[in-house]
Design a protein around this motif. Structure first.
Motif, PDB file in Angstrom:
ATOM      1  N   ASP A  41       0.847  -1.190   0.000  1.00  0.00           N
ATOM      2  CA  ASP A  41       0.000   0.000   0.000  1.00  0.00           C
ATOM      3  C   ASP A  41       0.885   1.243   0.000  1.00  0.00           C
ATOM      4  O   ASP A  41       1.091   1.874   1.036  1.00  0.00           O
ATOM      5  N   ILE A  44      -0.208   6.457  -4.520  1.00  0.00           N
ATOM      6  CA  ILE A  44      -1.403   7.293  -4.576  1.00  0.00           C
ATOM      7  C   ILE A  44      -1.526   7.892  -5.968  1.00  0.00           C
ATOM      8  O   ILE A  44      -0.545   7.995  -6.707  1.00  0.00           O
ATOM      9  N   ILE A  63       4.455   6.509   1.570  1.00  0.00           N
ATOM     10  CA  ILE A  63       4.093   6.471   0.153  1.00  0.00           C
ATOM     11  C   ILE A  63       5.383   6.521  -0.659  1.00  0.00           C
ATOM     12  O   ILE A  63       6.262   7.358  -0.410  1.00  0.00           O
ATOM     13  N   GLN A 221      -6.488  -0.046  -7.360  1.00  0.00           N
ATOM     14  CA  GLN A 221      -7.061   1.112  -6.668  1.00  0.00           C
ATOM     15  C   GLN A 221      -8.207   0.589  -5.804  1.00  0.00           C
ATOM     16  O   GLN A 221      -9.299   0.333  -6.279  1.00  0.00           O
ATOM     17  N   ARG A 238      -7.579   6.438   5.828  1.00  0.00           N
ATOM     18  CA  ARG A 238      -7.085   6.660   4.469  1.00  0.00           C
ATOM     19  C   ARG A 238      -6.113   7.823   4.400  1.00  0.00           C
ATOM     20  O   ARG A 238      -5.587   8.122   3.342  1.00  0.00           O
ATOM     21  N   VAL A 240      -3.296  10.501   4.181  1.00  0.00           N
ATOM     22  CA  VAL A 240      -1.899  10.602   3.793  1.00  0.00           C
ATOM     23  C   VAL A 240      -1.459  12.023   4.095  1.00  0.00           C
ATOM     24  O   VAL A 240      -2.051  12.985   3.591  1.00  0.00           O
ATOM     25  N   ARG A 248      -6.042   5.606  -3.172  1.00  0.00           N
ATOM     26  CA  ARG A 248      -5.022   4.702  -2.641  1.00  0.00           C
ATOM     27  C   ARG A 248      -4.934   3.453  -3.508  1.00  0.00           C
ATOM     28  O   ARG A 248      -5.943   2.902  -3.957  1.00  0.00           O
TER      29      ARG A 248
END
Length: 268
Positions: A41, A44, A63, A221, A238, A240, A248
């Motif tokens: 994960d 983005i 990320i 996604q 969720r 960020v 995401r």
């Protein structure tokens, strides 16, 4: 994904796509905190509609990569793309760009616009967003236009872009109240099926389009947050840091694999 005309995010309306027998598919359910998903994960996707305060903060949020909207149709260019690319790469993030396909220009024309704005380097992942144009269904990209777009990108760069789509749309099923579709399914072994799949499906277990049944997805996604209001909705965390909201995506592999694949421009 986010169309400039509709704030549509990645097929958010696509749970209404008709399944077998013309019945709507099940509404997607949110993941519960702590639920295990396959993959990494760490990706983005955003557009100019998303507020970015700090790409350094994005990177600190674990990320690794950002995919940004570049173009839509053949005449619209995301005004944030170029400056954000510099900022994101300076923060140590991997970078990619996507094109929202429409009908009013040929696939070749759309590819030319995309490439001129994207300026893909050898480590830039590219993608074609192939989905219904909810705001203007008559302006939805056709299958032959998508093939022409992909072929033009391949000829210009030596690489195939990813293909972003919802499984029902890729399989040629009927969509929504206006009952639109691609007109045919993406065939296994076709040019489009050779593209790595960026799957949009917000159910707990994503469905693979038939053309990728044996290959699987490269990115999934799993949640779309097209507005800051929706960003806080649901049970799943969720957030960020550094962005107001974002879509995401899971990568089908580990950190080392993601870095290898991305730094090879999405090949291998």
């Amino acid at each position: 994904m986010i169309s400039r005309r509709s704030m549509l995010a990645g097929g958010l309306a696509l749970p209404a796509l008709a399944g077998c027998g013309g019945q709507p598919t099940t509404q997607p359910t949110a993941y519960s905190p702590g639920q295990t998903r396959p993959g990494l994960d760490a990706v983005i996707d955003i557009s100019h509609n998303v507020t970015v305060t700090s790409f350094a903060a994005v990177r600190r949020s674990n990320i690794l990569a950002v995919i940004h909207k570049v173009t839509e149709g053949g005449d619209w260019f995301d005004p944030s793309y170029t400056s954000r690319r510099r900022q994101a790469e300076a923060a140590g993030l991997l970078w990619g760009g996507y094109h929202f396909g429409t009908r009013q220009y040929s696939g070749e024309q759309q590819a030319a616009s995309f490439l001129s704005a994207c300026q893909p380097g050898p480590q830039t992942v590219m993608a074609l967003d192939l989905e219904p144009n909810d705001a203007n269904p008559r302006n939805t990209m056709r299958l032959d236009q998508a093939e022409a777009f992909v072929l033009a990108v391949q000829k210009a760069t030596g690489r195939l872009p990813m293909l972003y789509s919802h499984p029902a749309w890729a399989d040629g099923e009927i969509y929504g109240r206006r009952r639109i579709s691609l007109g045919a399914s993406i065939r296994p072994g076709s040019l489009l099926a050779r593209c790595d799949l960026w799957l949009a499906d917000y159910r707990e277990t994503p469905r693979l389009p038939n053309a990728w049944a044996t290959r699987g997805w490269k990115l999934w996604q799993y949640v779309a947050d097209e507005t800051s209001q929706n960003f806080a909705f649901g049970s799943e965390p969720r957030h960020v840091e550094g962005v107001g909201h974002c879509d995401r995506n899971m990568y089908n592999g580990d950190v080392a694999s993601l870095n290898r694949w991305w730094k090879n421009g999405g090949r291998g």
